[in-house]
Design a protein around this motif. Structure first.
Motif, PDB file in Angstrom:
ATOM      1  N   PHE A  63     -21.414 -15.492  -3.486  1.00 20.26           N
ATOM      2  CA  PHE A  63     -20.988 -14.142  -3.125  1.00 20.26           C
ATOM      3  C   PHE A  63     -20.408 -14.232  -1.725  1.00 20.26           C
ATOM      4  CE2 PHE A  63     -21.989 -10.006  -1.185  1.00 20.26           C
ATOM      5  CZ  PHE A  63     -21.395  -9.156  -2.108  1.00 20.26           C
ATOM      6  N   ASN A  64     -19.269 -13.614  -1.539  1.00 19.55           N
ATOM      7  CA  ASN A  64     -18.611 -13.654  -0.232  1.00 19.55           C
ATOM      8  C   ASN A  64     -18.252 -12.235   0.208  1.00 19.55           C
ATOM      9  OD1 ASN A  64     -15.238 -13.846   0.550  1.00 19.55           O
ATOM     10  ND2 ASN A  64     -16.760 -14.518   2.031  1.00 19.55           N
ATOM     11  N   VAL A  65     -18.605 -11.919   1.443  1.00 16.43           N
ATOM     12  CA  VAL A  65     -18.054 -10.738   2.107  1.00 16.43           C
ATOM     13  C   VAL A  65     -17.575 -11.189   3.473  1.00 16.43           C
ATOM     14  CG1 VAL A  65     -18.492  -8.454   3.057  1.00 16.43           C
ATOM     15  CG2 VAL A  65     -19.626  -9.144   0.957  1.00 16.43           C
ATOM     16  N   TYR A  66     -16.303 -11.019   3.727  1.00 12.65           N
ATOM     17  CA  TYR A  66     -15.680 -11.371   5.006  1.00 12.65           C
ATOM     18  C   TYR A  66     -16.083 -12.778   5.461  1.00 12.65           C
ATOM     19  CZ  TYR A  66     -14.143 -11.173   9.875  1.00 12.65           C
ATOM     20  OH  TYR A  66     -13.570 -11.472  11.077  1.00 12.65           O
ATOM     21  N   ASN A  67     -17.002 -12.888   6.420  1.00 11.10           N
ATOM     22  CA  ASN A  67     -17.316 -14.214   6.975  1.00 11.10           C
ATOM     23  C   ASN A  67     -18.621 -14.791   6.437  1.00 11.10           C
ATOM     24  OD1 ASN A  67     -19.098 -12.493   8.252  1.00 11.10           O
ATOM     25  ND2 ASN A  67     -18.895 -13.457  10.251  1.00 11.10           N
ATOM     26  N   ARG A  68     -19.201 -14.131   5.441  1.00  9.49           N
ATOM     27  CA  ARG A  68     -20.514 -14.548   4.920  1.00  9.49           C
ATOM     28  C   ARG A  68     -20.363 -15.102   3.506  1.00  9.49           C
ATOM     29  NH1 ARG A  68     -23.124  -9.772   4.545  1.00  9.49           N
ATOM     30  NH2 ARG A  68     -23.735  -9.769   2.363  1.00  9.49           N
ATOM     31  N   VAL A  69     -21.007 -16.233   3.274  1.00  8.96           N
ATOM     32  CA  VAL A  69     -21.008 -16.844   1.938  1.00  8.96           C
ATOM     33  C   VAL A  69     -22.456 -17.089   1.545  1.00  8.96           C
ATOM     34  CG1 VAL A  69     -20.250 -18.785   0.509  1.00  8.96           C
ATOM     35  CG2 VAL A  69     -18.778 -17.977   2.380  1.00  8.96           C
ATOM     36  N   GLU A  70     -22.871 -16.476   0.446  1.00  7.33           N
ATOM     37  CA  GLU A  70     -24.224 -16.676  -0.086  1.00  7.33           C
ATOM     38  C   GLU A  70     -24.100 -17.552  -1.324  1.00  7.33           C
ATOM     39  OE1 GLU A  70     -25.486 -12.107   1.137  1.00  7.33           O
ATOM     40  OE2 GLU A  70     -25.897 -12.837  -0.892  1.00  7.33           O
ATOM     41  N   ILE A  71     -24.873 -18.616  -1.346  1.00 10.82           N
ATOM     42  CA  ILE A  71     -24.773 -19.582  -2.451  1.00 10.82           C
ATOM     43  C   ILE A  71     -26.116 -19.675  -3.168  1.00 10.82           C
ATOM     44  CG2 ILE A  71     -24.251 -21.969  -3.078  1.00 10.82           C
ATOM     45  CD1 ILE A  71     -22.714 -22.248  -0.463  1.00 10.82           C
TER      46      ILE A  71
END
Ligand SMILES: C[C@H](O)[C@H](O)[C@H]1CNC2=NC(N)=NC(=O)C2=N1
Length: 99
Positions: A63-71
């Motif tokens: 999941f990505n929002v702007y500068n954050r990536v959750e894996i």
């Protein structure tokens, strides 16, 4: 490729080698969240991970929002965490910017 789920003892041993990842029992996988300077940096990283994932034929849920990536890494074929997740997590750590 047939792959088996790690049992609890193996999982705990493996997690000691992956301090930036945490086990999510509900998702039956391991999670890591990364932050970047901006969207371009985050998406560039995702593109590099995508190439690794294709080569390994093992793919993240993310999941990505702007500068954050959750894996989230879990092995659908095994119904939980497998060695393939551990290998991909280590490969991701190797190309991630140092925290
Ligand atoms: C057919 C193909 O090899 C499989 O579906 C692969 C593809 N990528 C995969 N990725 C993940 N995360 N788990 C799997 O079980 C999986 N299986």
């Amino acid at each position: 490729m047939q792959v088996s789920r790690l049992d609890e003892a193996d999982r705990n041993a493996v997690l000691e080698q992956l301090p930036l990842w945490s086990y999510d029992a509900d998702a039956k996988g391991i999670r890591r969240t990364l932050r970047f300077a901006d969207f371009a940096e985050a998406f560039g990283f995702m593109a590099r991970v995508a190439i690794l994932a294709e080569k390994a034929d093992h793919h993240p849920e993310w999941f990505n929002v702007y500068n954050r990536v959750e894996i989230l890494l879990t092995t659908h074929d095994a119904g939980g965490l497998s060695r393939r997740d551990v290998d991909l997590a280590a490969a991701i750590d190797a190309i991630a910017p140092t925290a």
